[in-house]
Motif scaffolding. Sequence first.
Motif, mmCIF file in Angstrom:
data_model
loop_
_atom_site.group_PDB
_atom_site.id
_atom_site.type_symbol
_atom_site.label_atom_id
_atom_site.label_comp_id
_atom_site.label_asym_id
_atom_site.label_seq_id
_atom_site.Cartn_x
_atom_site.Cartn_y
_atom_site.Cartn_z
ATOM 1 N N TRP A 1 1.021 -19.046 -13.086
ATOM 2 C CA TRP A 1 0.179 -17.860 -13.225
ATOM 3 C C TRP A 1 -0.651 -17.595 -11.977
ATOM 4 N N ALA A 2 -1.179 -18.638 -11.338
ATOM 5 C CA ALA A 2 -2.040 -18.435 -10.164
ATOM 6 C C ALA A 2 -1.317 -17.657 -9.076
ATOM 7 N N ILE A 3 -0.021 -17.931 -8.893
ATOM 8 C CA ILE A 3 0.757 -17.223 -7.871
ATOM 9 C C ILE A 3 1.068 -15.801 -8.339
ATOM 10 N N ALA A 4 1.539 -15.665 -9.582
ATOM 11 C CA ALA A 4 1.878 -14.339 -10.098
ATOM 12 C C ALA A 4 0.652 -13.427 -10.108
ATOM 13 N N ASN A 5 -0.484 -13.956 -10.514
ATOM 14 C CA ASN A 5 -1.708 -13.152 -10.589
ATOM 15 C C ASN A 5 -2.214 -12.785 -9.195
ATOM 16 N N ALA A 6 -2.035 -13.679 -8.228
ATOM 17 C CA ALA A 6 -2.426 -13.357 -6.852
ATOM 18 C C ALA A 6 -1.534 -12.247 -6.287
ATOM 19 N N SER A 7 -0.252 -12.257 -6.649
ATOM 20 C CA SER A 7 0.636 -11.162 -6.247
ATOM 21 C C SER A 7 0.167 -9.856 -6.874
ATOM 22 N N TYR A 8 -0.197 -9.917 -8.144
ATOM 23 C CA TYR A 8 -0.714 -8.734 -8.840
ATOM 24 C C TYR A 8 -1.958 -8.190 -8.142
ATOM 25 N N LYS A 9 -2.860 -9.062 -7.764
ATOM 26 C CA LYS A 9 -4.095 -8.612 -7.112
ATOM 27 C C LYS A 9 -3.801 -7.980 -5.749
ATOM 28 N N GLN A 10 -2.794 -8.500 -5.034
ATOM 29 C CA GLN A 10 -2.407 -7.891 -3.763
ATOM 30 C C GLN A 10 -1.865 -6.480 -3.984
ATOM 31 N N GLN A 11 -1.223 -6.265 -5.133
ATOM 32 C CA GLN A 11 -0.590 -4.973 -5.426
ATOM 33 C C GLN A 11 -1.543 -3.970 -6.073
ATOM 34 N N GLN A 12 -2.685 -4.442 -6.558
ATOM 35 C CA GLN A 12 -3.572 -3.613 -7.372
ATOM 36 C C GLN A 12 -4.094 -2.357 -6.677
ATOM 37 N N ASP A 13 -4.250 -2.408 -5.368
ATOM 38 C CA ASP A 13 -4.816 -1.262 -4.658
ATOM 39 C C ASP A 13 -3.818 -0.135 -4.440
ATOM 40 N N ASN A 14 -2.553 -0.387 -4.771
ATOM 41 C CA ASN A 14 -1.552 0.667 -4.649
ATOM 42 C C ASN A 14 -1.884 1.795 -5.623
ATOM 43 N N PRO A 15 -1.710 3.057 -5.213
ATOM 44 C CA PRO A 15 -2.006 4.175 -6.125
ATOM 45 C C PRO A 15 -1.085 4.228 -7.340
ATOM 46 N N GLY B 1 0.783 -1.234 0.000
ATOM 47 C CA GLY B 1 0.000 0.000 0.000
ATOM 48 C C GLY B 1 0.809 1.275 0.000
ATOM 49 N N ASN B 2 2.128 1.184 0.121
ATOM 50 C CA ASN B 2 2.959 2.384 0.209
ATOM 51 C C ASN B 2 2.812 3.232 -1.057
ATOM 52 N N PRO B 3 2.318 4.477 -0.949
ATOM 53 C CA PRO B 3 2.153 5.311 -2.147
ATOM 54 C C PRO B 3 3.477 5.651 -2.826
ATOM 55 N N ALA B 4 4.589 5.434 -2.130
ATOM 56 C CA ALA B 4 5.908 5.676 -2.721
ATOM 57 C C ALA B 4 6.456 4.438 -3.429
ATOM 58 N N ARG B 5 5.621 3.420 -3.573
ATOM 59 C CA ARG B 5 6.091 2.172 -4.197
ATOM 60 C C ARG B 5 6.554 2.376 -5.628
ATOM 61 N N GLY B 6 5.854 3.237 -6.381
ATOM 62 C CA GLY B 6 6.193 3.443 -7.787
ATOM 63 C C GLY B 6 5.549 2.413 -8.690
ATOM 64 N N PRO B 7 5.692 2.572 -10.004
ATOM 65 C CA PRO B 7 5.100 1.643 -10.953
ATOM 66 C C PRO B 7 5.699 0.241 -10.826
ATOM 67 N N LEU B 8 4.851 -0.770 -11.019
ATOM 68 C CA LEU B 8 5.271 -2.168 -10.877
ATOM 69 C C LEU B 8 4.700 -2.994 -12.012
ATOM 70 N N LEU B 9 5.555 -3.762 -12.659
ATOM 71 C CA LEU B 9 5.145 -4.742 -13.653
ATOM 72 C C LEU B 9 5.488 -6.135 -13.140
ATOM 73 N N ILE B 10 4.524 -7.042 -13.198
ATOM 74 C CA ILE B 10 4.770 -8.448 -12.909
ATOM 75 C C ILE B 10 4.746 -9.206 -14.228
ATOM 76 N N ILE B 11 5.787 -9.986 -14.479
ATOM 77 C CA ILE B 11 5.882 -10.810 -15.685
ATOM 78 C C ILE B 11 5.755 -12.268 -15.283
ATOM 79 N N SER B 12 4.880 -13.000 -15.971
ATOM 80 C CA SER B 12 4.647 -14.414 -15.676
ATOM 81 C C SER B 12 4.917 -15.261 -16.914
ATOM 82 N N GLY B 13 5.663 -16.341 -16.744
ATOM 83 C CA GLY B 13 5.868 -17.297 -17.825
ATOM 84 C C GLY B 13 4.705 -18.286 -17.871
#
Length: 278
Positions: free
Chosen positions: A228-242, A208-220
């Motif tokens: 994908w299930a793990i990578a996508n779950a990480s993405y969903k945890q990060q989605q609420d970041n501004p 949730g840190n607003p100073a996190r900056g842009p993030l890209l997750i790449i999944s093979g």
Amino acid sequence: MTVTRDLQQIEDANASGRPPVVFVHGLWLLPSSWDRWADLFTEAGYAPVVPGWPDDPATVEEANAHPEVFARKSVGQVADHFCNLVGKLDRKPAVIGHSFGGLITQITAGRGLSAVSVAIDPAPFRGVLPLPISALRVASVVLGNPANYHRAVPLTYEQFRYGFANAVTEGEARELYATYAVPASGEPLFQAAVAHLNPWTEVKVDTGNPARGPLLIISGEQDHTVPWAIANASYKQQQDNPGVTEIVEIPGRGHSLTIDSGWRQVAETALAFVRRYH
């Protein structure tokens, strides 16, 4: 020697005046796994910094001759090591990590130390709950023996073939194993396995840190280790970041996607994202 080399890279990056990019490797690999990426980013105008984990040997040969140096490296210890190095840069860097390096990348971003981040097939953190059977099979190499918590654990070729090199030819898989595979600390896998049960775990990310900056997750797409299930779950945890949060799946690729013959496609995907923000 590793610390001296890392500090020299940081000094060189600061002196270059170029935007820095830090690469973070995961378990069973060394910093040399990023050599081609570092060259590509240098050509693109960046100053690459490719640090080791604490006590990383300089070469694969040395690593396999002295596996004991990898033992007893926790997620918290490694994260603090990288964050300390990142803090010595004059400018916030882009940070790119693979597997457990992708987890360290997200921890670093969550501490507000990154300008932009790319996490490639990132190991899960507290709150990421899916545990597909293929990921369990890979983790069982270490988790099957509690004594491995304090050990360095190598992969057999068959284990490497399943966990890393399932999406390449047999010939390429054997070449990758000989060129890159080294033992790894067992401790991070045990930490990740119980992260959701331990409120004090080191395997946590401040999403949730607003100073996190842009993030890209790449999944093979064919990754057995971090499906994908793990990578996508990480993405969903990060989605609420501004900050900007994106995920992309690379078709037909396994966990070796950063080191195998298709590495450039992944590297250029990461580079395009970094260029947008850094």
